[in-house]
Design a protein around this motif. Structure first.
Motif, PDB file in Angstrom:
ATOM      1  N   ALA A  38       0.827  -0.996   0.015  1.00 36.84           N
ATOM      2  CA  ALA A  38       0.108  -0.048   0.050  1.00 36.84           C
ATOM      3  C   ALA A  38       0.731   1.238  -0.062  1.00 36.84           C
ATOM      4  CB  ALA A  38      -0.933  -0.255   1.466  1.00 36.84           C
ATOM      5  N   ALA A  39       1.831   1.368   0.719  1.00 32.15           N
ATOM      6  CA  ALA A  39       2.777   2.518   0.911  1.00 32.15           C
ATOM      7  C   ALA A  39       3.319   2.802  -0.423  1.00 32.15           C
ATOM      8  CB  ALA A  39       3.872   2.073   1.977  1.00 32.15           C
ATOM      9  N   MET A  40       3.895   1.537  -1.254  1.00 32.72           N
ATOM     10  CA  MET A  40       4.444   1.946  -2.464  1.00 32.72           C
ATOM     11  C   MET A  40       3.495   2.503  -3.657  1.00 32.72           C
ATOM     12  SD  MET A  40       6.837  -1.416  -2.928  1.00 32.72           S
ATOM     13  CE  MET A  40       7.911  -2.218  -1.707  1.00 32.72           C
ATOM     14  N   LEU A  41       2.178   2.061  -3.509  1.00 30.42           N
ATOM     15  CA  LEU A  41       1.300   2.460  -4.312  1.00 30.42           C
ATOM     16  C   LEU A  41       0.549   3.704  -4.072  1.00 30.42           C
ATOM     17  CD1 LEU A  41      -0.248  -1.008  -5.359  1.00 30.42           C
ATOM     18  CD2 LEU A  41       1.549   0.203  -6.452  1.00 30.42           C
ATOM     19  N   LYS A  42       0.770   4.261  -2.924  1.00 30.73           N
ATOM     20  CA  LYS A  42      -0.007   5.433  -2.395  1.00 30.73           C
ATOM     21  C   LYS A  42       0.355   6.624  -3.281  1.00 30.73           C
ATOM     22  CE  LYS A  42      -3.400   6.717   0.505  1.00 30.73           C
ATOM     23  NZ  LYS A  42      -4.644   6.040   0.710  1.00 30.73           N
ATOM     24  N   GLY A  43      -0.676   7.204  -3.975  1.00 30.53           N
ATOM     25  CA  GLY A  43      -0.446   8.288  -4.685  1.00 30.53           C
ATOM     26  C   GLY A  43       0.263   8.105  -6.020  1.00 30.53           C
ATOM     27  N   GLN A  44       0.457   6.795  -6.603  1.00 31.72           N
ATOM     28  CA  GLN A  44       1.209   6.312  -7.691  1.00 31.72           C
ATOM     29  C   GLN A  44       0.133   6.013  -8.859  1.00 31.72           C
ATOM     30  OE1 GLN A  44       4.538   7.205  -8.077  1.00 31.72           O
ATOM     31  NE2 GLN A  44       4.130   8.023  -5.731  1.00 31.72           N
ATOM     32  N   ARG A  45       0.663   6.276 -10.035  1.00 27.51           N
ATOM     33  CA  ARG A  45      -0.202   5.540 -11.124  1.00 27.51           C
ATOM     34  C   ARG A  45       0.231   4.222 -11.399  1.00 27.51           C
ATOM     35  NH1 ARG A  45      -0.601   5.151 -16.924  1.00 27.51           N
ATOM     36  NH2 ARG A  45      -2.788   5.617 -17.618  1.00 27.51           N
ATOM     37  N   PHE A  46      -0.546   3.311 -11.265  1.00 29.64           N
ATOM     38  CA  PHE A  46      -0.107   1.777 -11.522  1.00 29.64           C
ATOM     39  C   PHE A  46      -1.113   0.932 -12.294  1.00 29.64           C
ATOM     40  CE2 PHE A  46      -2.822   1.724  -7.825  1.00 29.64           C
ATOM     41  CZ  PHE A  46      -3.540   0.367  -7.868  1.00 29.64           C
TER      42      PHE A  46
END
Length: 333
Positions: A38-46
């Motif tokens: 979750a921390a890696m993906l928060k606020g990121q486009r994936f």
């Protein structure tokens, strides 16, 4: 001995409650292990890639658990697709590629792993996240060859489901994390109560099929089946989805193609899983050599007896995450 309404001894009811409470605590705890993702993906486009479009309910449980995980953490993938129809032009600089988890990292299902390797190699400047996997190679040469390809990527994060896979994973990347399966985010699965009777046997018919242990040969089984039979004629919906993918791709309907899985395949997968839930609800105990026969039982708070698969995937997983549950029993040959 005192009894309460319904005739159950008070001591027995207390023991049953304690047993269930212990199981429920274990299951709730397993949902907390994926915060690094979750921390890696928060606020990121994936992008969520390599979704399973087949009749293995275990993989569908993983996908549905992953979708629930995204929702619970306020995460929305830019695209959702299987590997074959994933279009490279969808990826922007700094996008993250998130690959579906499961048990296909290795050479048993080599075609799937080969497609994964190609995508990883095609995006050396984008972060790669491999959701919780079990790693297994029957060939040392195939393992070394795959490690050579994958290790070239400088920002690849490999999440694994057991300590055997964890040890092997360091051959592929230095960024390794030990976590449980994504299907645990579906806990608890609610179902209508009824008169559950007898044992159901979920029995593999694929390359991971083990022998039935001698200790279980005389166990009375009311129903014997596997995921394909559970889904039945509704497997035709897989063909329909494949035709829609082909048509959307052929006519360049990219925006629709990136959302098709969420519109169509995820609801169909829920429908398939509900059939398995109804089957399990109808039986007292689940006897299975499928890891997700075990996990689905746990998601439903059902007693289950687990036979190890051909290369120890079930035992290594249970020893790491669920062995303390009083509802589960592991049986080896």
């Amino acid at each position: 001995m005192n009894t309460i309404a319904g005739g159950l001894p008070r001591q027995d009811l207390t023991q049953e409650k304690t047993t269930m409470q212990k199981h429920q605590e274990i299951m709730q705890d397993l949902k907390l292990h994926h915060e690094a993702i979750a921390a890696m993906l928060k606020g990121q486009r994936f992008h969520y890639i390599d979704i399973p479009v087949h009749d293995n309910i275990g993989d569908l449980l993983i996908m549905l658990g992953t979708v629930r995980f995204f929702k619970d953490h306020g995460l929305t993938p830019a695209t959702v697709s299987n590997t074959y129809y994933f279009d490279h032009k969808w990826v922007r600089a700094n996008d993250i590629l998130v690959f579906h988890g499961g048990g296909n990292f290795g050479d048993i299902y080599g075609n799937i792993h080969a497609l994964r390797e190609k995508l990883i190699s095609a995006f050396p400047n984008n972060r790669i996240i491999l959701m919780p996997q079990t790693l297994f190679f029957s060939s040392p040469e195939a393992r070394a060859s795959s490690a050579q390809v994958i290790r070239r990527h400088p920002d690849l994060h490999l999440f694994v489901r057991d300590t055997v896979s964890e040890k092997m994973a360091h051959e592929f990347t230095d960024k390794v994390y030990l976590v449980p399966d994504m299907a645990h985010h579906l806990y608890p699965i609610q179902y209508a109560g009824g008169a559950a009777q007898g044992n159901v046997r979920i029995q593999r018919v694929d390359p991971e099929k083990p022998k039935t242990p001698d200790s279980l040969r005389d166990l009375p089984i009311r129903t014997t089946t596997d995921w394909v039979e559970v889904i039945g004629d509704e497997r035709k919906l897989m063909t329909l989805f494949a035709k829609l993918e082909w048509r959307f791709d052929r006519y360049g309907w990219d925006r629709a193609l990136t959302r098709l899985a969420l519109w169509f395949w995820v609801p169909v997968s829920r429908r398939f899983v509900r059939k398995a839930v109804r089957l399990f609800a109808d039986h007292e105990t689940i006897v299975t050599d499928r890891l997700h026969g075990h996990i689905l039982s746990c998601l439903m708070d059902k007693k289950n007896i687990v036979i190890d698969n051909s290369y120890g995937k079930n035992s290594t997983y249970m020893n790491q995450w669920t062995r303390e549950s009083p509802l589960t029993t592991l049986v080896k040959e």
